[in-house]
Scaffold this active site. Structure first.
Site, PDB file in Angstrom:
ATOM      1  N   HIS A   1       2.257   2.022 -14.284  1.00  0.00           N
ATOM      2  CA  HIS A   1       3.073   3.249 -14.184  1.00  0.00           C
ATOM      3  C   HIS A   1       4.034   3.183 -13.011  1.00  0.00           C
ATOM      4  O   HIS A   1       4.528   4.211 -12.564  1.00  0.00           O
ATOM      5  CB  HIS A   1       2.152   4.473 -14.080  1.00  0.00           C
TER       6      HIS A   1
ATOM      7  N   HIS B   1      -8.255   2.375 -10.949  1.00  0.00           N
ATOM      8  CA  HIS B   1      -9.261   3.401 -11.260  1.00  0.00           C
ATOM      9  C   HIS B   1      -9.576   3.407 -12.761  1.00  0.00           C
ATOM     10  O   HIS B   1     -10.715   3.613 -13.162  1.00  0.00           O
ATOM     11  CB  HIS B   1      -8.778   4.789 -10.851  1.00  0.00           C
TER      12      HIS B   1
ATOM     13  N   CYS C   1       5.868   5.179  -8.200  1.00  0.00           N
ATOM     14  CA  CYS C   1       4.613   5.896  -7.897  1.00  0.00           C
ATOM     15  C   CYS C   1       4.217   5.829  -6.427  1.00  0.00           C
ATOM     16  O   CYS C   1       4.269   6.821  -5.729  1.00  0.00           O
ATOM     17  CB  CYS C   1       3.442   5.412  -8.752  1.00  0.00           C
TER      18      CYS C   1
ATOM     19  N   CYS D   1      -0.867  -0.277  -8.997  1.00  0.00           N
ATOM     20  CA  CYS D   1      -1.247   0.851  -8.141  1.00  0.00           C
ATOM     21  C   CYS D   1      -2.762   1.053  -8.208  1.00  0.00           C
ATOM     22  O   CYS D   1      -3.405   0.675  -9.189  1.00  0.00           O
ATOM     23  CB  CYS D   1      -0.518   2.102  -8.619  1.00  0.00           C
TER      24      CYS D   1
HETATM   25  P1  CND Z   1      -5.425   0.777  -2.520  1.00  0.00           P
HETATM   26  O1  CND Z   1      -6.691   0.378  -3.167  1.00  0.00           O
HETATM   27  O2  CND Z   1      -4.353  -0.221  -2.307  1.00  0.00           O
HETATM   28  O3  CND Z   1      -5.726   1.444  -1.097  1.00  0.00           O
HETATM   29  C1  CND Z   1      -6.902   2.132  -0.769  1.00  0.00           C
HETATM   30  C2  CND Z   1      -7.236   1.821   0.688  1.00  0.00           C
HETATM   31  O4  CND Z   1      -8.347   2.618   1.070  1.00  0.00           O
HETATM   32  C3  CND Z   1      -7.610   0.347   0.925  1.00  0.00           C
HETATM   33  O5  CND Z   1      -6.846  -0.173   2.002  1.00  0.00           O
HETATM   34  C4  CND Z   1      -9.098   0.416   1.240  1.00  0.00           C
HETATM   35  O6  CND Z   1      -9.503  -0.599   2.142  1.00  0.00           O
HETATM   36  C5  CND Z   1      -9.205   1.808   1.860  1.00  0.00           C
HETATM   37  N1  CND Z   1     -10.561   2.353   1.842  1.00  0.00           N
HETATM   38  C6  CND Z   1     -11.512   2.209   0.879  1.00  0.00           C
HETATM   39  N2  CND Z   1     -12.636   2.852   1.247  1.00  0.00           N
HETATM   40  C7  CND Z   1     -12.391   3.412   2.450  1.00  0.00           C
HETATM   41  C8  CND Z   1     -13.162   4.197   3.340  1.00  0.00           C
HETATM   42  N3  CND Z   1     -14.433   4.526   3.049  1.00  0.00           N
HETATM   43  N4  CND Z   1     -12.599   4.613   4.495  1.00  0.00           N
HETATM   44  C9  CND Z   1     -11.319   4.263   4.798  1.00  0.00           C
HETATM   45  N5  CND Z   1     -10.542   3.519   3.992  1.00  0.00           N
HETATM   46  C10 CND Z   1     -11.063   3.100   2.832  1.00  0.00           C
HETATM   47  O7  CND Z   1      -4.869   2.007  -3.406  1.00  0.00           O
HETATM   48  P2  CND Z   1      -3.456   2.768  -3.352  1.00  0.00           P
HETATM   49  O8  CND Z   1      -2.947   2.808  -1.959  1.00  0.00           O
HETATM   50  O9  CND Z   1      -2.594   2.251  -4.446  1.00  0.00           O
HETATM   51  O10 CND Z   1      -3.946   4.209  -3.817  1.00  0.00           O
HETATM   52  C11 CND Z   1      -4.756   4.982  -2.944  1.00  0.00           C
HETATM   53  C12 CND Z   1      -5.308   6.182  -3.700  1.00  0.00           C
HETATM   54  O11 CND Z   1      -4.220   7.024  -4.086  1.00  0.00           O
HETATM   55  C13 CND Z   1      -6.034   5.804  -4.996  1.00  0.00           C
HETATM   56  O12 CND Z   1      -7.155   6.660  -5.131  1.00  0.00           O
HETATM   57  C14 CND Z   1      -4.989   6.101  -6.058  1.00  0.00           C
HETATM   58  O13 CND Z   1      -5.588   6.391  -7.306  1.00  0.00           O
HETATM   59  C15 CND Z   1      -4.351   7.315  -5.466  1.00  0.00           C
HETATM   60  C16 CND Z   1      -3.004   7.653  -6.027  1.00  0.00           C
HETATM   61  C17 CND Z   1      -2.688   8.989  -6.091  1.00  0.00           C
HETATM   62  C18 CND Z   1      -1.460   9.341  -6.598  1.00  0.00           C
HETATM   63  C19 CND Z   1      -1.064  10.770  -6.608  1.00  0.00           C
HETATM   64  O14 CND Z   1      -0.036  11.075  -7.232  1.00  0.00           O
HETATM   65  N6  CND Z   1      -1.781  11.650  -5.926  1.00  0.00           N
HETATM   66  C20 CND Z   1      -0.565   8.365  -7.035  1.00  0.00           C
HETATM   67  N7  CND Z   1      -0.911   7.067  -6.945  1.00  0.00           N
HETATM   68  C21 CND Z   1      -2.108   6.683  -6.448  1.00  0.00           C
HETATM   69 ZN    ZN Z   2       0.117   5.263  -8.905  1.00  0.00          ZN
END
Ligand code: CND
Ligand code: ZN
Ligand code: ZN
Length: 375
Positions: free
Chosen positions: A68, A52, A175, A47
């Site tokens: 996780h 991060h 997750c 994830c």
């Molecule tokens: P992943 O890295 O796969 O996706 C992030 C996406 O964002 C990618 O497709 C990138 O190309 C895109 N991106 C990056 N920069 C930009 C930008 N400036 N503008 C537009 N798009 C952009 O990550 P993920 O999908 O596994 O996770 C996404 C976020 O969610 C990440 O910050 C993660 O830590 C968070 C998250 C939160 C929670 C929660 O419970 N709130 C749970 N899991 C993950």
């Molecule tokens: Zn996660």
């Protein structure tokens, strides 16, 4: 020969230093203490939140076993455990549900006070770790640590699921999937016929798209700087997608040009301060709802004008899509098996666990959505 009650020697991916490759090590996993459960993991996703930590954007003590988003089988249980037994198929819960705290008792809240996401002790509930490697204690992560052949979790951090579920798919229900899906359904409460904007189309953002579609949104606009995500976003329900780097204007102004004056719901699933603010600016000033899902770097703070909210916007955030994990995760697994939502389009790569560094490279280079590792 039964392994119950004994330490187990097995392989795990240990992160000794930030931004350095994971090292596959032989570790020792101690037997579960009272109210703990030892699990043989069979599958785990990678994830964005694992990444991060790898990059130092989320702090957790090192050396650590990350991961996780896993699924496996209970190997043994500690004294007093009643909710699972050896042989049960389970998903470890990165947000526990203790059932006793003020949050668990509140029907509207889900972020159990026993979580290890805010203070990051890197231990189980009793303050100690069950992992050792080369004679050193290794820290846990989010109470789950799924980048290992075996892990120990607290009973409040594990739930039994349907034994017939394909673990290399439903591990995403640990997750990424509920985080995005629940952000649309439980947190924004997307309404039929509405317009939604999802910034960031990784595993989490695409699961948000699935949730917006399930809620009956009429227009779902996907935004990502990586165009290779657009085909999957459209397959899952996005009506249009754009790359903000193709425009000189910020995202909320591009939307106006696209004849999209009224955005009811917006989501940040990219995890950057700028995209969190852009998501807020996108939604309608008088009734828009914007949800923070992504986790921006810990050192960065927001600065926005209070006027943005004073006019009537609602700004929310949620962990794991607001699901109470013990109650909801088994149901989501059942719903997946009844074809109520897809997971296959999110899984672009399946790798053996030993290739974890390749899995992180695929994420860093934007080539994968979710990599699932078979353990
Ligand atoms: P992943 O890295 O796969 O996706 C992030 C996406 O964002 C990618 O497709 C990138 O190309 C895109 N991106 C990056 N920069 C930009 C930008 N400036 N503008 C537009 N798009 C952009 O990550 P993920 O999908 O596994 O996770 C996404 C976020 O969610 C990440 O910050 C993660 O830590 C968070 C998250 C939160 C929670 C929660 O419970 N709130 C749970 N899991 C993950
Ligand atoms: Zn996660
Ligand atoms: Zn609780």
């Amino acid at each position: 020969m039964s392994t119950a009650g004994k330490a187990i020697k097995c392989k795990a991916a240990v992160l000794w230093e930030l931004n350095k490759p994971f090292s596959i090590e032989e570790i020792e996993v101690a037997p579960p203490k009272a109210y703990e459960v030892r699990i043989k993991l069979l599958a785990t996703g990678i994830c964005g939140s694992d990444d991060h930590v790898f990059r130092g954007h989320i702090f957790t003590p090192l050396p650590v076993i990350l991961g996780h988003e896993g699924a496996g089988i209970v190997e043994s249980i500690g004294e007093g455990v009643t909710e699972v037994k050896p042989g049960d198929t389970v998903i470890p819960l990165c947000v526990p549900q203790c059932g006793k705290c003020v949050v668990c008792k509140n029907p509207e809240a889900s972020f159990c006070m026993k979580n290890d996401m805010i203070n990051h002790r890197g231990t189980l509930q009793d303050g100690t770790t069950r992992f050792t490697c080369r004679g050193k204690p290794i820290y846990h992560f989010f109470g789950t640590s799924t980048f290992s052949e075996y892990t120990v979790v607290d009973e409040i951090s594990v739930v039994k699921i349907d034994a017939a579920a394909p673990l290399e798919k439903v591990c995403l229900i640990g997750c990424g999937f509920p985080t995005g899906y629940g952000s649309a359904l439980n947190i924004a409460k997307v309404t039929p016929g509405s317009t939604c904007v999802v910034i960031g189309l990784g595993g989490v953002g695409l699961s948000t798209v699935i949730g917006c579609k399930a809620a009956g949104a009429a227009r779902i606009i996907g935004v990502d700087i990586n165009k290779s995500k657009f085909a999957t976003a459209k397959e899952l329900g996005a009506t249009e997608c754009f790359n903000p780097q193709d425009f000189k204007k910020p995202i909320h102004e591009v939307l106006k040009e696209m004849n999209c004056e009224v955005v009811d719901f917006s989501f940040d699933a990219a995890g950057l301060i700028d995209t969190v603010v852009e998501a807020l600016l996108c939604c309608h000033e008088a009734f828009g709802v914007s949800v923070i899902i992504g986790v921006p770097p810990r050192s960065e703070n927001l600065s926005v004008s209070p006027m943005l909210l004073l006019t009537g916007r609602t700004w929310k955030g949620a962990v794991l899509g607001g699901f109470k994990t013990k109650d909801s995760i088994p149901k989501l697994v059942t719903d997946f098996m009844a074809n109520k939502f897809p997971l296959d389009p999110l899984i672009t790569h399946v790798l053996p666990f030993e290739n974890i560094n390749e899995g992180f490279d695929l994420l860093h280079t934007g080539k994968s959505i979710r990599t699932v590792m078979k353990i």
